[in-house]
Design an enzyme around this catalytic site. Sequence first.
Site, PDB file in Angstrom:
ATOM      1  N   ARG A 164       0.850  -1.196   0.000  1.00 15.42           N
ATOM      2  CA  ARG A 164       0.000   0.000   0.000  1.00 15.42           C
ATOM      3  C   ARG A 164       0.882   1.241   0.000  1.00 15.42           C
ATOM      4  NH1 ARG A 164      -3.837   2.070   4.841  1.00 15.42           N
ATOM      5  NH2 ARG A 164      -5.319   3.344   3.662  1.00 15.42           N
ATOM      6  N   PHE A 169       0.996  10.441   2.131  1.00 16.75           N
ATOM      7  CA  PHE A 169       0.498   9.777   3.331  1.00 16.75           C
ATOM      8  C   PHE A 169       1.529   8.789   3.852  1.00 16.75           C
ATOM      9  CE2 PHE A 169      -3.020   6.748   5.055  1.00 16.75           C
ATOM     10  CZ  PHE A 169      -2.656   7.067   6.352  1.00 16.75           C
ATOM     11  N   GLN A 172       3.024   1.178   3.265  1.00 17.86           N
ATOM     12  CA  GLN A 172       2.731   0.124   4.241  1.00 17.86           C
ATOM     13  C   GLN A 172       3.163  -1.236   3.723  1.00 17.86           C
ATOM     14  OE1 GLN A 172      -1.302   0.174   5.725  1.00 17.86           O
ATOM     15  NE2 GLN A 172      -1.217  -1.916   6.496  1.00 17.86           N
ATOM     16  N   ASN A 214      -2.309  -1.225  12.419  1.00 17.90           N
ATOM     17  CA  ASN A 214      -3.175  -2.064  13.246  1.00 17.90           C
ATOM     18  C   ASN A 214      -4.606  -1.993  12.739  1.00 17.90           C
ATOM     19  OD1 ASN A 214      -4.548   0.223  14.461  1.00 17.90           O
ATOM     20  ND2 ASN A 214      -2.784   0.486  15.809  1.00 17.90           N
ATOM     21  N   PHE A 225       4.213   0.898   8.783  1.00 17.50           N
ATOM     22  CA  PHE A 225       4.209   1.882   7.698  1.00 17.50           C
ATOM     23  C   PHE A 225       5.235   2.970   7.973  1.00 17.50           C
ATOM     24  CE2 PHE A 225       0.930   3.337  10.670  1.00 17.50           C
ATOM     25  CZ  PHE A 225       1.155   4.709  10.777  1.00 17.50           C
ATOM     26  N   LEU A 234      -3.353  10.156  13.163  1.00 13.31           N
ATOM     27  CA  LEU A 234      -2.933   8.835  13.646  1.00 13.31           C
ATOM     28  C   LEU A 234      -2.308   8.893  15.033  1.00 13.31           C
ATOM     29  CD1 LEU A 234      -1.293   7.420  10.383  1.00 13.31           C
ATOM     30  CD2 LEU A 234      -3.652   7.173  11.161  1.00 13.31           C
ATOM     31  N   HIS A 238      -1.664   4.858  16.655  1.00 18.01           N
ATOM     32  CA  HIS A 238      -0.631   3.980  16.112  1.00 18.01           C
ATOM     33  C   HIS A 238       0.693   4.325  16.791  1.00 18.01           C
ATOM     34  CE1 HIS A 238      -3.013   2.424  12.633  1.00 18.01           C
ATOM     35  NE2 HIS A 238      -3.681   3.552  12.866  1.00 18.01           N
TER      36      HIS A 238
END
Length: 282
Positions: A164, A169, A172, A214, A225, A234, A238
């Site tokens: 990903r 952003f 991942q 997660n 990531f 986040l 995270h």
Amino acid sequence: EDMTPLRARRERVADRAMSSPPKQDTIRKLIHIFLDVPHNAFVDFTRSIERATGASPFIIWLSVMGFVFVVSLVYMKVSQLTLSSKKEIPLADCVGHKENVTVFLDIGVVDRFKDELIGRVEIELFTKTHPVTTENFRCFCTGEKGEGSIKGRNMHYKGVKLHRIIPGFMIQGGDHIQNDGSGGESIYGRCFDDEWPDDGHVKHSKGGLLSMANSGPHTNGSQFFLTFAKTKWLDGRHVVFGRVTKGMEHVRWIEMRCGTYTGQPLQNVIIQDCGEIKGKST
């Protein structure tokens, strides 16, 4: 009467010109892109409220917008209350400790036509402040734990896809079981709890930070990531437990050349090799 091809073409152009909306309706057409489906419902709703209360449409929609604003504000407050961690730990308090270890990821693009190494990314793990999370990541870099709960699947990032990639952003990866974000495990079992030192968290304050992926509180496995930019939504959800110290240009290359806004990579980006850099602490 049959028309010549030229005349028929002129007739079609004229018909399109007659049926196309005038230029002054362009803005209305753009608005209807967003409101076309619920437009009649809006009108019916406004008229029914107007008949029931006698209020003007302006007052009605002013009240509706106020209600939406209040609901949004309450949602934001509730989101803050449900944070797993509310206390901030400065990034400077986590970096540079002699206990911190450094690992590397050799990232490349591999498909039927090429096997190209993009470059090496070195990451400082915050071992002093996040010993549980960093040990999990370190072991997946070295592969020292061997086979996990799935037969034939080593707990190792080598050969694992970065599945990903979203520009602006993050990138991942870490799903060593399915390679698509639906699998993974930890060296402690299926998953392990979020690690909040002194009930605090490091913010996702910039690009190049390493954080655990997660599916909710206390569901950390092998997926991680790397941020491309500040991602404050986040924070407290995270666990940030490392930072890129060398090779950020390779991370940017992946962002620009392989990322899409759907997250589906344009190229098959994998971790070709990984491990711990012995004797190197920051």
